[in-house]
Design a protein around this motif. Structure first.
Motif, PDB file in Angstrom:
ATOM      1  N   UNK A 603     -16.990  -3.629 -32.759  1.00  0.00           N
ATOM      2  CA  UNK A 603     -17.755  -2.507 -32.928  1.00  0.00           C
ATOM      3  C   UNK A 603     -18.388  -2.176 -31.417  1.00  0.00           C
ATOM      4  N   UNK A 604     -18.401  -2.909 -30.572  1.00  0.00           N
ATOM      5  CA  UNK A 604     -19.231  -2.454 -29.371  1.00  0.00           C
ATOM      6  C   UNK A 604     -18.289  -2.458 -28.194  1.00  0.00           C
ATOM      7  N   UNK A 605     -17.434  -3.502 -27.926  1.00  0.00           N
ATOM      8  CA  UNK A 605     -16.699  -3.809 -26.729  1.00  0.00           C
ATOM      9  C   UNK A 605     -15.203  -3.139 -26.709  1.00  0.00           C
ATOM     10  N   UNK A 606     -14.424  -3.500 -27.643  1.00  0.00           N
ATOM     11  CA  UNK A 606     -12.947  -3.106 -27.574  1.00  0.00           C
ATOM     12  C   UNK A 606     -13.031  -1.664 -27.894  1.00  0.00           C
ATOM     13  N   UNK A 607     -12.185  -0.714 -27.075  1.00  0.00           N
ATOM     14  CA  UNK A 607     -12.034   0.669 -27.216  1.00  0.00           C
ATOM     15  C   UNK A 607     -11.046   1.215 -27.712  1.00  0.00           C
ATOM     16  N   UNK A 608     -10.459   2.210 -27.723  1.00  0.00           N
ATOM     17  CA  UNK A 608      -9.310   2.968 -28.115  1.00  0.00           C
ATOM     18  C   UNK A 608      -8.242   2.496 -27.575  1.00  0.00           C
ATOM     19  N   UNK A 709     -21.568   1.667 -46.566  1.00  0.00           N
ATOM     20  CA  UNK A 709     -20.023   1.083 -46.587  1.00  0.00           C
ATOM     21  C   UNK A 709     -19.097   2.186 -46.703  1.00  0.00           C
ATOM     22  N   UNK A 710     -19.329   3.216 -47.571  1.00  0.00           N
ATOM     23  CA  UNK A 710     -18.273   4.422 -47.588  1.00  0.00           C
ATOM     24  C   UNK A 710     -18.062   4.931 -46.094  1.00  0.00           C
ATOM     25  N   UNK A 711     -18.798   4.589 -45.135  1.00  0.00           N
ATOM     26  CA  UNK A 711     -18.785   5.679 -43.907  1.00  0.00           C
ATOM     27  C   UNK A 711     -17.722   4.757 -43.102  1.00  0.00           C
ATOM     28  N   UNK A 712     -17.042   3.659 -43.194  1.00  0.00           N
ATOM     29  CA  UNK A 712     -16.158   2.742 -42.531  1.00  0.00           C
ATOM     30  C   UNK A 712     -14.625   3.467 -42.730  1.00  0.00           C
ATOM     31  N   UNK A 713     -14.505   5.034 -42.602  1.00  0.00           N
ATOM     32  CA  UNK A 713     -13.117   5.760 -43.032  1.00  0.00           C
ATOM     33  C   UNK A 713     -12.185   5.465 -41.854  1.00  0.00           C
ATOM     34  N   UNK A 714     -10.964   5.640 -42.132  1.00  0.00           N
ATOM     35  CA  UNK A 714      -9.932   5.504 -40.940  1.00  0.00           C
ATOM     36  C   UNK A 714      -9.144   6.955 -40.767  1.00  0.00           C
ATOM     37  N   UNK A 715      -9.632   7.890 -41.407  1.00  0.00           N
ATOM     38  CA  UNK A 715      -8.897   9.330 -40.994  1.00  0.00           C
ATOM     39  C   UNK A 715      -9.540  10.175 -41.029  1.00  0.00           C
ATOM     40  N   UNK A 716      -9.440  11.226 -40.478  1.00  0.00           N
ATOM     41  CA  UNK A 716     -10.130  12.524 -40.107  1.00  0.00           C
ATOM     42  C   UNK A 716     -10.385  13.110 -41.443  1.00  0.00           C
ATOM     43  N   UNK A 717      -9.448  13.283 -42.329  1.00  0.00           N
ATOM     44  CA  UNK A 717      -9.740  13.910 -43.754  1.00  0.00           C
ATOM     45  C   UNK A 717     -10.687  13.267 -44.602  1.00  0.00           C
ATOM     46  N   UNK A 718     -10.838  11.778 -44.441  1.00  0.00           N
ATOM     47  CA  UNK A 718     -11.849  11.081 -44.988  1.00  0.00           C
ATOM     48  C   UNK A 718     -13.213  11.276 -44.526  1.00  0.00           C
ATOM     49  N   UNK A 719     -13.292  11.410 -43.141  1.00  0.00           N
ATOM     50  CA  UNK A 719     -14.482  11.718 -42.272  1.00  0.00           C
ATOM     51  C   UNK A 719     -15.114  12.879 -43.018  1.00  0.00           C
ATOM     52  N   UNK A 720     -14.434  13.827 -43.202  1.00  0.00           N
ATOM     53  CA  UNK A 720     -14.819  15.198 -43.832  1.00  0.00           C
ATOM     54  C   UNK A 720     -15.488  15.009 -45.099  1.00  0.00           C
ATOM     55  N   UNK A 747     -13.466   4.292 -32.771  1.00  0.00           N
ATOM     56  CA  UNK A 747     -13.233   4.826 -31.535  1.00  0.00           C
ATOM     57  C   UNK A 747     -12.323   5.958 -31.677  1.00  0.00           C
ATOM     58  N   UNK A 748     -11.179   5.611 -32.640  1.00  0.00           N
ATOM     59  CA  UNK A 748     -10.239   6.824 -32.986  1.00  0.00           C
ATOM     60  C   UNK A 748     -10.899   8.169 -33.570  1.00  0.00           C
ATOM     61  N   UNK A 749     -11.975   7.941 -34.369  1.00  0.00           N
ATOM     62  CA  UNK A 749     -12.555   9.125 -35.090  1.00  0.00           C
ATOM     63  C   UNK A 749     -13.836   9.750 -34.399  1.00  0.00           C
ATOM     64  N   UNK A 750     -13.986   9.323 -33.199  1.00  0.00           N
ATOM     65  CA  UNK A 750     -15.244   9.855 -32.699  1.00  0.00           C
ATOM     66  C   UNK A 750     -14.966  11.348 -32.416  1.00  0.00           C
ATOM     67  N   UNK A 751     -14.293  11.943 -31.621  1.00  0.00           N
ATOM     68  CA  UNK A 751     -13.909  13.177 -31.318  1.00  0.00           C
ATOM     69  C   UNK A 751     -13.958  14.041 -32.732  1.00  0.00           C
ATOM     70  N   UNK A 752     -13.049  13.513 -33.669  1.00  0.00           N
ATOM     71  CA  UNK A 752     -13.112  14.186 -34.933  1.00  0.00           C
ATOM     72  C   UNK A 752     -14.509  14.147 -35.494  1.00  0.00           C
ATOM     73  N   UNK A 788     -15.219  11.614 -25.032  1.00  0.00           N
ATOM     74  CA  UNK A 788     -16.223  11.316 -25.903  1.00  0.00           C
ATOM     75  C   UNK A 788     -17.486  12.010 -25.451  1.00  0.00           C
ATOM     76  N   UNK A 789     -17.952  11.749 -24.092  1.00  0.00           N
ATOM     77  CA  UNK A 789     -19.098  12.304 -23.594  1.00  0.00           C
ATOM     78  C   UNK A 789     -19.068  13.713 -23.624  1.00  0.00           C
TER      79      UNK A 789
END
Length: 834
Positions: A603-608, A709-720, A747-752, A788-789
């Motif tokens: 959650x906090x240490x390992x990045x993309x 819990x539904x927020x733990x998505x893994x694709x941009x379309x599911x973010x939407x 980390x893979x979804x932050x820009x999306x 990301x910044x």
């Protein structure tokens, strides 16, 4: 209630009106108080407006030609001065920027005078003042939240903590509705389809802990409790209290009365359960508010039940700390919350000694928040917006300070100080200075001041010079000339026995003599230290088995902090966790704590780019054979499922989540939300749409956890799809602002996610309260790269008009910079281990 920044300033501006002293601009005149206040309200959950009138009976210490009170968004229609049997109509005036209305009177008044005010107001759609809630089966109801500075939304009053008075409420409602208040109903008068409920006069109290509830409620009585406690919950809501509810309340009362040597200060201890948004509970005098989402299922984890027991003890403890003894002003908010957290932990550990791990090392959570932009515990408060900066530090850091103080003073001596505190300030108000002066030792006073008035915490290093230990402190945040007064209790190991020594570290260095037989040292005895520490002595490692549970937890948390910041190699730290985990049964509390550290790693240490490598390493080195049917029936199965299903992506874990999710009544399973998070993470677009459809059909008691819990998505379309759900009618009445962070955990979804939020700006502005929008950048607190910044900066370009957002955005950007600097070391360490 639920973060951050600058110094402690006490300002006192004095002006005179006929010799009367006035407080600072943001305070009511000092010479004014209330003898009593009578409030009449017409409340109907199916309308949007309340109608009210009130009579304020002022007590004046000096003659005055001004009377003043608070008012916020009230439509005041009539104001009358009543003095010595005569009436004067006063012009209706607007409040100043601090929501204070001042009336210049047609004559000088002395001793006492009354104002009678007629007004109306809108119900809030947020958790503030009196707000509307949609219940099951179409039953609307009204609840209240008056802390902090929100009573003035409901009636004109002296809305400050030191303006205690007695209140008498008369509430008119449709006769089919029940009305709840701090006191019991004294009489009911029926008028056609309406009824007027007159309540008994309250004890002297401050406005923050007043409460009202209107609706159709069911009542659960506990006649065997000493105060005949009752619990009210909305009719139609599925609320099932744990079987230990009454024994925890009784146990807390018994412990507190004995520990404080003072009986329960009031006559009533009831509860009302409802949807209080992000507020877990509120200590309203006589009628505690309890959020329905805080009540654990019977088969919930030991940790969940521990948290609930501590929450109950916390709210009961407020009867002494906060309700009876009240902070003098909002800058001393920690006196209310830290004391209750401190004593609630003692209650929980006393009643449930084998299941009290949730009470260990509260400072672990505080360290993350106590960063370079944090506010100290004591900071300047002038308005409601300032109080929004209250955060977990007032609970966690404050409690850690009290535990360090207890250890330094001695447990018995500290208890006597607390008993003196409760006796000396009973029924009144108190400041930090008054509390500190109870301790005659100057170094303890300096300790309290340094940790409550400063941000951050020290890094303490210990080295060995001949037969001396050398203790040095520096600022963890690398500020120059920042020192604390730090009382230390040190454990020494000679190979056979443990001894303890005490030392106060002031300035940059202190020494402690030791014997030649000393083999190891542990500088955080009790695990209570609000500091990080490094052992540079070259001595042996202190035997881990000789540390108690809090000390072991403190050691692990400290190792994690040193690994993140590069004091030790990150994967050496992870390898140590895996080695220890492999030696434990997976369903033990010790294993669960280690699994929690691995969840933190993702959650906090390992990045993309590093998460997959870390997952591969853990999949290869964790040796447990997992029987998911058994694990999901154990007290710690939820975290195990999240680790292996959400992050290590083991097919057997995902299949187990789906199997148990599909079972009848799965929403009552202790790990239902963990199953949903695993399924949301592995879902295709069509599968995710099905999960959303099922969410809409769930009872309200389940929706809060499921929505997160539904927020733990893994694709941009599911973010939407997730963000569309947050802003849809399906989440009306739910707090959505902080839930935008869940896809950003990936980390893979932050820009999306930033892109998707940008598309929904106007919808967000409509749904999220204006006062809450300034906190929206905190959804990106875990962002961690220059790209990301930049995305965060671009996202909030059009938000600059929102008061307070610039400061919050600066905090987030600083966090991103710090994470970016350290992430490369962590990434290199993970890569090297693979």
């Amino acid at each position: 209630m639920n973060l951050t920044q600058i110094g402690y300033v006490v300002v006192l501006c004095m002006s005179l009106w006929l010799g009367a002293a006035y407080a600072a601009e943001h305070r009511l005149p000092q010479h004014l108080s209330l003898q009593q206040q009578i409030v009449h309200l017409e409340l109907d959950p199916n309308k949007v407006t309340l109608i009210g009138s009130t009579t304020l009976e002022f007590k004046l210490e000096k003659p005055s030609q001004i009377l003043a009170y608070h008012s916020k968004n009230l439509n005041i229609k009539e104001v009358q001065l009543i003095y010595q049997g005569k009436h004067w109509s006063l012009p209706v005036t607007s409040p100043n920027r601090y929501e204070i209305i001042e009336h210049e009177l047609p004559l000088v008044v002395e001793s006492s005078a009354q104002l009678h005010i007629v007004y109306s107001a809108q119900y809030s759609q947020h958790v503030e003042g009196v707000f509307q809630v949609k219940g099951n089966q179409g039953n609307n109801y009204l609840l209240s939240q008056f802390q902090s500075m929100e009573a003035r939304r409901v009636f004109p009053t002296l809305d400050e903590p030191d303006k205690k008075t007695q209140f008498t409420f008369h509430i008119t409602t449709p006769k089919t509705y029940s009305v709840l208040h701090n006191t019991n109903v004294r009489s009911v008068e029926l008028r056609d389809n309406m009824k007027v409920s007159e309540f008994s006069t309250t004890p002297r109290m401050n406005t923050d802990i007043l409460t009202l509830a209107v609706g159709k409620f069911k009542t659960q009585a506990f006649p065997n409790t000493s105060l005949n406690t009752k619990v009210y919950s909305p009719a139609g809501n599925q609320v099932s209290l744990p079987d230990y509810f009454s024994s925890t309340i009784e146990g807390a009362l018994s412990f507190l009365e004995q520990y404080l040597a003072k009986p329960f200060p009031f006559k009533r201890l009831d509860f009302v359960i409802g949807n209080f948004g992000s507020v877990a509970a509120m200590e309203n005098l006589g009628l505690i508010s309890l959020n329905e989402n805080q009540i654990p299922q019977p088969n919930a984890s030991i940790h969940a039940h521990c948290q609930f027991r501590k929450l109950l003890a916390h709210e009961v403890a407020h009867s002494w700390f906060g309700n009876d003894i009240t902070m003098a002003w909002y800058d001393d908010y920690w006196l209310n919350e830290s004391f209750t957290e401190f004593i609630a932990a003692k209650v929980t550990e006393s009643l449930y000694p084998n299941d009290a791990a949730c009470t260990h090392i509260p400072q672990a959570k505080a360290f993350y928040d106590d960063n370079s932009h944090a506010l100290p515990l004591i900071f300047d408060v002038k308005n409601r917006e300032d109080t929004l900066a209250y955060g977990q530090l007032h609970y966690t850091k404050g409690r850690a300070i009290l535990e360090m103080l207890e250890q330094a003073a001695g447990e018995s001596a500290f208890q006597k100080h607390i008993q003196q505190y409760v006796l000396s300030f009973a029924g009144g108000n108190v400041s930090t200075t008054q509390f500190s002066e109870l301790f005659k030792a100057r170094h303890l006073q300096r300790f309290i001041a340094s940790f409550t008035q400063s941000t951050g915490f020290p890094l303490i290093s210990v080295s060995k010079n001949k037969q001396h230990l050398v203790f040095e402190q520096q600022d963890w945040l690398n500020r120059e000339n920042q020192f604390w007064t730090v009382p230390l209790t040190i454990k020494l190991w000679d190979g056979r026995n443990i001894s303890q020594r005490k030392l106060t570290l002031e300035g940059d260095q202190e020494t402690l003599s030791i014997t030649p037989q000393t083999k190891a040292v542990f500088i955080d005895a009790g695990g209570v230290g609000y500091f990080r520490y490094v052992d540079n002595t070259g001595l042996e490692e202190f035997p881990f088995s000789k540390l108690n549970a809090s000390e072991q937890a403190s050691f692990r948390d400290n190792q994690q902090a040193l690994a993140i910041t590069g004091y030790i190699n990150y994967m050496d730290y992870i390898q140590g966790i895996v080695k220890e985990l492999n030696q434990l049964d997976i369903d033990t509390s010790e294993a669960n704590e280690l699994i929690g550290k691995l969840l933190d790693a993702f959650l906090e240490h390992a990045q993309l780019g590093s998460q997959e490598k870390l997952a591969d390493y853990l999949n290869r080195h964790i040796k447990h054979k997992l029987d998911w049917s058994d694990i999901l029936a154990q007290p710690f199965g939820g975290d195990t499922l999240k680790l292996f299903g959400l992050y290590l992506k083991r097919p057997t874990a995902i299949a187990a989540a789906l199997h148990h999710y599909k079972k009848p009544h799965s929403q009552s399973h202790a790990y239902f939300s963990d199953m949903v998070s695993v399924l949301a993470n592995s879902a295709t677009k069509s599968e995710y749409k099905q999960l959303i459809k099922q969410f809409k059909q769930m009872p309200s008691s389940v929706k809060n956890d499921m929505l997160s819990a539904l927020g733990y998505v893994s694709s941009e379309e599911n973010v939407a799809l997730y963000y569309d759900l947050l802003l849809s009618d399906a989440t009306q009445g739910m707090v959505i602002d902080y839930r935008f962070q869940y896809p950003i955990f990936n980390p893979a979804l932050r820009l999306a996610s930033a892109k998707q939020i940008k598309k929904r700006e106007s919808e967000i502005f409509k749904r999220v309260a204006q006062s809450a929008l300034q906190w929206f950048p905190y959804n990106f607190l875990l962002a961690c790269s220059s790209a990301q910044k930049h995305a965060v900066e671009q996202l909030f370009l059009d938000w600059q008009h929102i008061e307070g957002i610039k400061g919050k955005l600066d905090i987030v950007k600083d966090n991103i910079d710090q994470c970016t600097q350290r992430s490369q070391k962590i990434s290199n360490s993970i890569s090297a281990a693979n």
